[in-house]
Design an enzyme around this catalytic site. Structure first.
Site: not given
Length: 1299
Positions: A1266-1267
Site C-alpha cells: 500500500t505504501c
C-alpha cells in the site's frame, strides 16, 4: 528719553527726565549714575496690557535682580527695578515668566538704550551678552539693533547684505510700533466711549424711572415714542442687551414699558395708540418701524434668556409680556385704532417688520432655538404652579407664532421673496435641527409646524439651496466636534424632525397612519433622500460607520455609536424614547402603500411647486424615487439601529403586497431589455395565474399536509408579492431535480448580463438604489421562504425569474469585486452578496439553476489556479480589508471557479504550506521529523487518541505507524505512507461509527453523520470529537479519502455558515414536516397546545428546554407561530450541535486553514472528503496504471485481470482499490493524480503450461504494497483462479501477511 540717552556717565548725576509717548504708555525714568554702578527705575502705566507675573533671577556675580508686576483694576502697573545686573538677565526673566507684547517694545528699547551704552559693560561683558542674547526671544536682536551705532570704521566691516537685513528689521520694528500705537489709541477710545455711554445710560434710566413713577395720565403716541421708548431703548440696549444679562432694575423697567405700550396699542384712540404711527406721516412711520424693530429685538433677547424650568414669577411675567408685545406688533388684528382705510398701510408696515424678523439681523430663530433647547423633552407642565401655567403656555405659543410669522406673511402680496428665503434657511438651520423639536412642544402647537404652508417652502428651499443650507448645518457640527464629538450630527435631527412632522399625527403620535394634509410627496421624498445621504456622510466622517457590518462586539466604533444613541434618547413616562423611534412611520405599511399609490397616479404629482429650469430638482413621486428613499432608510437603520439594524423596515418591505414584484419588473426591463416583461401574464400589479404543468415532487409534498392549508398560506404570500389568488387551488408543480436540457442548450454567455459586466460603477444613482433595495428586501424574504413556497408554489417569483435574479446578483458581485468597487457602492454590493449566497446555498441543496449560470461571469477572466491560490492565501492571512480585487472574488464568490479548479486550488494551498514549513525547518527530510506510533488493531481509536491528540498542528508531519495484530504480534512491513493511510482510514471508520457513540446518523435515506448529543456525557467526549476533527484534517492535508460523509447542517457549521429552516429537512424530515404543518395550519394554532419549549431525551432521561426566556408559559398562536417554527429550527440546526461543531472545527483548523474550507459548499466538502462516485472508472484506472516486474499491458495475466476487474461489482472494485491503496475511493481528480501511480507487479510462479487448460493453477494469493500502491499479482493461468484469489485477498483484511 533724549535727556537720558545723552546723560554723563562719568560720575555725574542726571536729573530725572520724563516723556509722554504718543501711545497709551506713560514713561517715567529716573537715573542715578555713578562709578560704583547705576540704578534705573521704569514706571509703566498702561491700559489693558497683558499681566506679567513676578519673577526673580540671580546674575553670574551673585547680584540679584528683583522684578514684579502689580495689577490694579482694569489697568496694569508694571514696575521693574534693577541694581548692578546685566541686561540679558532681566530680559530673560521678562520673557520667561511673562509675555513679550508689542506694547512693551518702547520700554524695553529705552531700557537697553541706557544699559548698553555704559562703557564698562560694553568692554567686560560683550561676549557674555552676545552668548546669552542668542537664547532669548527672536525680537531681542531687533531691540538691541536699534541702539547699535554704525559710526566709524570697524575691523570687521558689516557686509551689504547684513546691512540691508538690519534695515529691513528696523523697518519691521517701526511698523510694529505704529500698529501698537494705533491699537492702543483705539482701545483707549473704546473704553472712554463705553464708560461715558454707561454713565449716560445710568442717568437716563434714573430719569426715566422718575418720569414713569410721576406720570399723571395716559401718554400720547408721540410721548410714548420720544419720551418713553427712545430713552428706554437706549439704556436697555447698553445696560442689558449688550451685557447679556438682565438686572433687577432693568427687569422692572421692561415690565413697566411693555405694559405701557400694550395699553397704548389696545387703545381705540388714534392719538394714544402707538401703532397708529404706522399710518401717519412718513417721518412717524420711520420712527415707528425703527422703534418696533428695537422692541422686538429686546423681546427676543428676553425669550432667549428665559428658562422654562425656573419658578421665578417676575421672569414669567416679563417674558410673557415681551411675547405678547412681539406678537401684537406683528399682527394688525390687535391694533384697536386702525380703520378699514388704513389696512393697506398697516399691512405694509407689518410686512416690513416681519421682513426684519426673517433676516439674520433680528436673531429671531437663534433666540427661539435657545429657548426651545431649554424645554424638556417630552413636553411636561409638571412642577409648574397653576398661576404660571397660562403665562408659560402663552410664552410657548408666542414663540412658535413668531417663528412662523415669515411663512404666514409670505402668503400675502409681497414682492420681495428674499425675506422668505432668508427666513426659511434660518428655519432649517436653527429650528429643524433642534433635537426632539416636536416632542419639546405641547401637542396642540405641533400642527402649526407641520402645516403645508410651512413644510412646502422648507422643502422647496432645500431643493434649491441644499449646498448652502447643508454647509451651514455642517458648520454647527464642526463648532461642537471638539467637546461633543459623540453627539448626533445636526443633519440627523433635521432628518428625524422632517419625518416626524411629515408623517406624525395631530396628537404627536409617531405612527398615525397618514401623512400631513397637503404634503408635497415628491418634495418630501427628495428632501429625506438629501438629508439621509448627508447624515450617512457625516457619520462616516466622524467614524461612526463600521467597516464590517457583521462585526458588532469588541469594536470601538460600536461603543461610539451606542454612546451616540444614548445621547439621543429621552424618558417618556416609564419608558425611553430613542432617536430611531422617530422613524417608526417609515416602518409602517401605510407609509409605503401611500407612496406606491402616488407613484402610479400621475395626477397627484405636484411638480409645479418645484423650481423650474433646474432639471435636478424636477423630481417625481415615482417608483425609482420611492426605492431611493427606502434605500437610504435601510442604510440609516443599519448604521444607527445597532441591535436589530434594518430588521423592522425589512419586515415591512418584504410583506407589502406587490412591492417586490414592482421592483423586479423595473429591474428586468432595464437588465433584460430583449426579454421584455418578466413573463407572460405577469403584469405590473402581479396578476399571475399559474398553470398546472406536471406532477412530481410538489404533488407528493402536498399530500403530506392534507386539505388546502398550504394553499391558504401560499395565497397570503401571493398577496404579499402582488399575485392574484385566483387559479391557485392547484399549485404549479415542476420537477426540480429534472435535467436542465433546455437550459443547457443556451451558452453560458446568456447568464453573463452585459449591463453588469463593469460592476456598479456605470450605474445611475436610481438603478443603484433600486438594486440595493431589491437585494436587501429579497434576501430578507429568502430567510423565511420554505422549499414548498420557493420550488412548488413559486410564490415570490417563478423559477425562471429566480434564475434571472441569480444571474443578476452573480454577475454584479463578481464584476464589482474583480474591478474594484467604490466605497459608495459598498451597501449595494453587500446586499447583493447576501442575496447571492442565499440563492447559491439553496441551489446547492436543491438545484434550480444550471451549473453554467454560476461560472459564466468569470469564464473568460478567471486567473490561473496558481495565481488565484496565492492571491487567496495572502488575503486570508492578512488583517484588514482585502487589497486585491481578484482575491475578493475568490473569498466571496468561489463558485465562479469550477469545482475541479477549486480542488486544484486546495491542493495548491497545501503544497504552499508544506513549502513554508520546509523553509521554516519543520520538515528537514524523510523520516527525520516523523511521528512514530504503535497502534493495536483492536484499540485503534484509543491508541490514536492517546498518542496523537496532544500534537495539534504538529500532526502535519508524517506519521510512521506500526500495527500490532489482534493476536498481539507486530505486523510485518515498513511504513512509507501506506500504513499511515490505512491507519487514518481505519480509525475514522471506527470512531465515526454510530456504535462508538460520538456520531450518529441522520434519519434521511443517505444516513449522513452528525454529532451525537449524548457525546457530552461520555468520558472525554468533546475532546474525542476535537481529535476526530484533527484526523479529518490530516486526511484532507494528505489527500486521503475517507469512507463517510457528514450531514449538510454539520458541514455548514464547519464552514462558518448559519443554517435556516429549510435545511432541517436534511437533518430530521419528520420534524420538518410537522413544523410545516403548523405553519400552514388553517385553524387556531392554540388548539395544538404548543409552547416555546422542546423536549430532549438522552440516556433515558427527558429534559425540557425553553426556546426563549419563559417559553414554557408562552402559548403558540397564529400571531407568533412563525417565531415558534424558526425558534425550533434554530435550536435543532444551530444551538444544539454548536458545542460539538466548535470542538470539531477547532481540531480541523489545526491542520486546514478556515479560508481553504470556504472555497466549498457543504456537498462539495463531502466530495472533497470522500471522493466522487462510489464506483471506479475502470478506463481511467487502466489508462493510468504502471506495470513492473515483467508485466506489460499486453501480458496475458494483465488482460485477464482487467476482464475480471470489469466483471466485479462496484463494491468489490472499491474493496480491491482499498486493498492496493488503503482507500476505497478514487482520487477526486482522477487516477492521474494518484501518487504513486497504481502499479501491477509481476510475481513469477512455476506452473505447468497445461494449467491453462486444467489442473492445478497457481496457489499463491495476490498481495499488496500500500505504501507504493502496488498490486503484486502472480502469473495466474485461468481467469476463474484470478477472480477467486482476488476476492479472497480483498476480503481477508490483510496486506503483507499474504505474501
Amino acid at each position: 528719553m533724549a535727556a537720558i540717552s545723552k546723560g554723563n556717565y562719568q560720575g555725574k548725576t542726571a536729573k530725572p527726565s520724563t516723556k509722554m509717548c504718543k501711545s497709551k504708555f506713560k514713561i517715567i525714568c529716573c537715573c542715578n549714575l555713578s562709578r560704583q554702578g547705576y540704578s534705573v527705575t521704569i514706571l509703566l502705566r498702561c491700559l489693558q496690557t497683558p499681566e506679567i507675573r513676578a519673577f526673580w533671577t540671580t546674575s553670574h556675580e551673585d547680584k540679584t535682580q528683583i522684578g514684579y508686576i502689580i495689577k490694579i483694576n482694569k489697568a496694569t502697573t508694571a514696575l521693574i527695578r534693577t541694581s548692578m545686573i546685566y541686561p540679558t538677565s532681566i530680559l530673560h526673566g521678562y520673557i520667561k515668566y511673562g509675555r513679550l507684547s508689542l506694547q512693551s517694545l518702547p520700554i524695553l528699547k529705552l531700557f537697553f538704550s541706557i544699559i548698553l551704552r555704559r562703557p564698562k559693560y560694553q568692554e567686560k561683558k560683550k561676549s557674555r551678552a552676545n552668548s546669552q542674547l542668542g537664547k532669548l526671544h527672536p525680537i531681542v536682536p531687533l531691540l538691541i539693533g536699534v541702539v547699535v551705532s554704525l559710526r566709524g570704521a570697524s575691523a570687521r566691516e558689516i557686509s551689504r547684505d547684513a546691512l540691508l537685513e538690519k534695515v529691513n528689521q528696523e523697518r519691521e520694528l517701526r511698523n510694529y510700533a505704529k500698529r501698537a500705537t494705533a491699537a492702543a489709541s483705539f482701545i483707549q477710545r473704546v473704553w472712554r466711549r463705553y464708560n461715558a455711554t454707561k454713565l449716560v445710560a445710568l442717568a437716563l434710566q434714573q430719569d426715566w424711572e422718575i418720569m414713569m413713577n410721576n406720570r399723571a395720565g395716559p401718554f400720547t403716541r408721540m410721548q410714548i415714542s420720544s419720551g418713553v421708548l427712545r430713552p428706554f431703548l437706549f439704556f436697555i440696549m447698553y445696560l442689558s442687551t449688550r451685557r447679556g444679562e438682565i438686572r433687577t432694575t432693568d427687569r422692572d423697567c421692561m415690565i413697566n414699558c411693555f405694559k405701557l405700550v400694550l395699553e397704548s396699542i389696545n387703545s381705540s384712540d388714534g392719538h394714544q395708540n402707538f401703532c397708529s404711527m404706522s399710518t401717519a406721516t412718513i417721518e412717524e412711520r420711520k420712527i415707528w418701524l425703527y422703534q418696533s424693530k428695537k422692541l422686538i429685538s429686546v423681546c427676543l433677547f428676553i425669550l432667549a434668556d428665559f428658562d422654562y424650568s425656573k419658578q421665578g414669577d417676575q421672569d414669567v411675567v416679563l417674558t410673557s409680556l415681551a411675547m405678547r408685545l412681539a406678537v401684537v406688533l406683528t399682527d394688525t388684528k390687535g391694533w384697536k385704532s386702525i380703520t378699514d382705510d388704513d389696512h393697506e398701510d398697516t399691512n405694509t408696515a407689518v410686512k416690513n417688520l416681519v421682513q426684519f424678523m426673517g433676516s439674520t439681523r433680528s436673531g429671531l430663530f437663534n433666540c427661539i432655538r435657545k429657548f426651545i433647547y431649554k424645554l424638556e423633552a417630552p413636553f411636561s407642565s409638571q412642577g409648574v404652579s397653576s398661576c404660571q401655567t397660562d403665562d408659560k403656555f402663552l410664552i410657548l405659543a408666542s414663540a412658535v407664532t413668531l417663528s412662523l410669522r415669515p411663512f404666514h406673511v409670505a402668503d400675502m402680496d409681497v414682492n420681495d421673496d428674499g425675506m422668505l428665503d432668508c427666513a426659511v434657511k434660518q428655519f432649517w438651520v436653527l429650528l429643524l435641527t433642534v433635537p426632539w423639536l416636536a416632542q419639546r412642544l405641547p401637542a396642540i402647537l405641533v400642527p402649526a409646524l407641520k402645516h403645508k404652508s410651512v413644510l412646502s417652502p422648507c422643502f422647496r428651499m432645500l431643493l434649491i439651496s441644499k449646498e448652502k443650507i447643508l454647509e451651514e448645518i455642517s458648520e454647527m457640527d464642526r463648532s461642537k466636534i471638539t467637546s461633543h464629538s459623540k453627539l448626533m450630527p445636526q443633519v440627523g435631527w433635521a432628518l428625524a424632525n422632517v419625518v416626524s412632522l411629515a408623517s406624525g399625527s395631530d396628537t404627536s403620535a409617531l405612527d398615525s397612519g397618514k401623512f400631513t394634509l397637503g404634503l408635497d410627496y415628491a418634495s418630501y421624498l427628495h428632501v429625506v433622500i438629501i438629508l439621509a445621504e448627508k447624515l450617512l456622510d457625516s457619520l462616516e466622517i466622524f467614524g461612526w460607520i463600521m467597516k464590517d457590518d457583521e462585526e458588532i462586539l469588541g469594536d470601538s466604533n460600536t461603543s461610539a455609536s451606542f454612546e451616540l444613541l444614548h445621547e439621543a434618547e429621552i424618558t417618556c413616562g416609564s419608558s425611553k424614547l430613542l432617536y430611531m423611534d422617530l422613524f417608526k412611520p417609515v416602518c409602517q405599511q401605510w407609509h409605503l402603500k401611500k407612496l406606491l399609490s402616488l407613484s402610479k397616479d400621475s395626477s397627484v404629482l405636484e411638480t409645479n411647486n418645484l423650481p423650474s429650469g433646474n432639471p435636478d430638482n424636477l423630481w417625481k413621486c415615482e417608483l425609482l424615487n420611492v426605492a431611493n428613499y427606502y434605500s437610504c432608510m435601510l442604510r440609516v437603520f443599519s448604521t444607527l439601529n445597532r441591535v436589530v439594524k434594518s430588521l423592522p423596515i425589512l419586515n415591512m418591505l418584504s410583506f407589502t403586497p406587490g412591492f417586490l414584484s414592482n421592483l423586479w419588473e423595473a429591474l428586468e426591463k432595464s437588465l433584460f431589455p430583449e426579454k421584455g416583461h418578466i413573463s407572460k401574464g405577469y403584469s405590473n400589479h402581479g396578476n399571475k395565474i399559474y398553470e398546472d404543468k406536471n406532477d412530481g415532487v410538489s404533488g407528493r409534498r402536498q399530500k403530506r399536509f392534507g386539505g388546502d392549508g398550504g394553499n391558504r398560506w401560499i395565497n397570503v404570500l401571493h398577496k404579499f408579492t402582488g399575485k392574484s389568488q385566483a387559479g391557485n387551488d392547484h399549485p404549479e408543480s415542476v420537477k426540480i431535480l429534472s435535467s436542465f436540457n433546455q437550459i443547457d442548450e443556451h451558452s453560458s454567455d446568456e447568464w453573463d448580463i452585459e449591463l453588469l459586466r463593469r460592476g456598479p460603477d456605470p450605474m445611475s444613482k436610481d438603478m443603484s438604489c433600486l438594486l440595493h433595495l431589491f437585494c436587501s428586501t429579497y434576501s430578507h424574504l429568502l430567510l423565511v421562504l420554505d422549499d414548498i413556497e420557493f420550488y412548488d408554489k413559486q410564490a415570490p417569483f417563478t423559477l425562471e425569474q429566480q434564475r434571472k435574479i441569480a444571474s443578476m446578483v452573480n454577475t454584479l458581485v463578481y464584476n464589482a469585486f474583480s474591478q474594484s468597487i467604490s466605497p459608495q457602492y459598498k451597501p449595494l454590493v453587500d446586499s447583493a452578496t447576501r442575496c447571492l449566497h442565499l440563492l447559491y446555498e439553496r441551489d446547492c441543496r436543491h438545484q434550480f439553476c444550471p451549473p453554467a449560470l454560476w461560472i459564466s461571469p468569470g469564464k473568460n477572466t478567471r486567473p490561473p489556479i496558481a495565481v488565484a491560490a496565492r492571491t487567496h492565501e495572502v488575503l486570508s492571512t492578512a488583517d484588514g480589508t482585502p487589497s486585491s480585487s481578484m482575491g475578493s472574488v475568490i473569498t466571496t464568490t468561489p463558485h465562479i471557479f469550477p469545482f475541479e479548479e477549486r480542488v486544484k486550488m486546495f491542493r495548491e494551498f497545501i503544497t504552499m504550506d508544506k513549502a513554508t514549513r520546509r523553509m521554516a525547518g519543520e520538515v528537514a527530510g524523510p523520516g527525520s521529523r516523523s511521528i512514530e506510533i504503535v497502534i493495536r488493531r483492536g484499540h485503534i481509536v484509543e491508541d490514536g487518541f492517546q498518542q496523537l491528540n496532544a500534537l495539534r498542528s504538529r500532526l502535519k508531519s508524517s506519521i510512521h505507524v506500526s500495527f500490532v495484530s489482534e493476536s498481539g504480534l507486530p505486523e510485518a512491513g515498513l511504513d512509507y505512507g501506506g500504513l499511515s493511510k490505512e491507519f487514518l482510514t481505519d480509525i475514522s471508520m471506527a470512531a465515526f461509527s454510530p456504535e462508538y457513540g460520538l456520531f450518529s446518523q441522520t434519519s434521511t435515506s443517505d444516513r449522513l453523520l452528525i454529532p451525537n448529543t449524548a457525546a457530552r456525557y461520555l468520558e472525554n467526549g468533546i475532546q474525542m470529537i476535537e481529535f476526530l476533527g484533527r484526523i479529518v484534517g490530516k486526511a484532507l492535508y494528505e489527500g486521503i479519502l475517507l469512507e463517510f460523509c457528514f450531514s449538510h447542517v454539520f458541514v455548514q457549521k464547519l464552514l462558518g455558515r448559519y443554517s435556516f429552516l429549510d435545511e432541517l429537512s436534511t437533518l430530521d424530515p419528520e420534524l420538518y414536516k410537522n413544523l410545516m404543518y403548523v405553519k400552514h395550519y388553517d385553524g387556531d394554532v392554540k388548539d395544538l397546545s404548543l409552547d416555546f419549549t422542546v423536549t430532549e431525551e438522552s440516556l433515558g432521561k427527558r429534559q425540557v428546554i425553553e426556546l426563549k426566556p419563559g417559553g414554557k408559559d408562552i402559548c403558540v398562536t397564529n400571531e407568533n407561530k412563525l417565531q415558534y417554527i424558526h425558534a425550533i429550527a434554530d435550536y435543532k440546526l444551530n444551538r444544539q450541535i454548536l458545542p460539538f461543531s466548535n470542538a470539531f472545527y477547532g481540531g480541523l483548523t489545526d491542520l486546514i486553514s478556515p479560508s481553504w474550507l470556504k472555497l466549498f459548499n457543504a456537498s462539495e466538502f463531502n466530495q472533497l472528503l470522500s471522493g466522487g462516485d462510489h464506483d471506479i472508472d475502470v478506463d481511467d484506472l487502466r489508462k493510468n496504471t504502471r506495470y513492473t516486474g515483467g508485466y506489460t499491458e499486453g501480458s496475458r495475466t494483465v488482460k485477464m485481470f482487467w476482464e475480471v476487474f470489469v466483471g466485479f461489482e462496484p463494491r468489490e472494485r472499491c474493496m480491491l482499490l482499498k486493498f492496493v491503496t488503503s482507500c476505497s475511493r478514487a482520487p477526486l481528480l482522477g487516477f492521474k493524480h494518484l501518487q504513486p501511480a497504481f502499479t501491477i507487479h509481476k510475481v513469477v510462479c512455476d506452473v505447468p503450461l497445461w494449467a491453462t487448460f486444467g489442473g492445478q493453477d497457481v496457489d499463491r494469493l495476490p498481495s499488496a504494497s500500500t505504501c507504493y500502491n502496488t498490486l503484486k499479482l502472480p502469473t495466474y493461468k485461468r481467469s476463474s483462479t484470478l477472480r477467486a484469489k482476488l476476492l479472497y485477498a480483498i476480503n481477508s483484511n490483510a496486506g503483507f501477511e499474504l505474501s
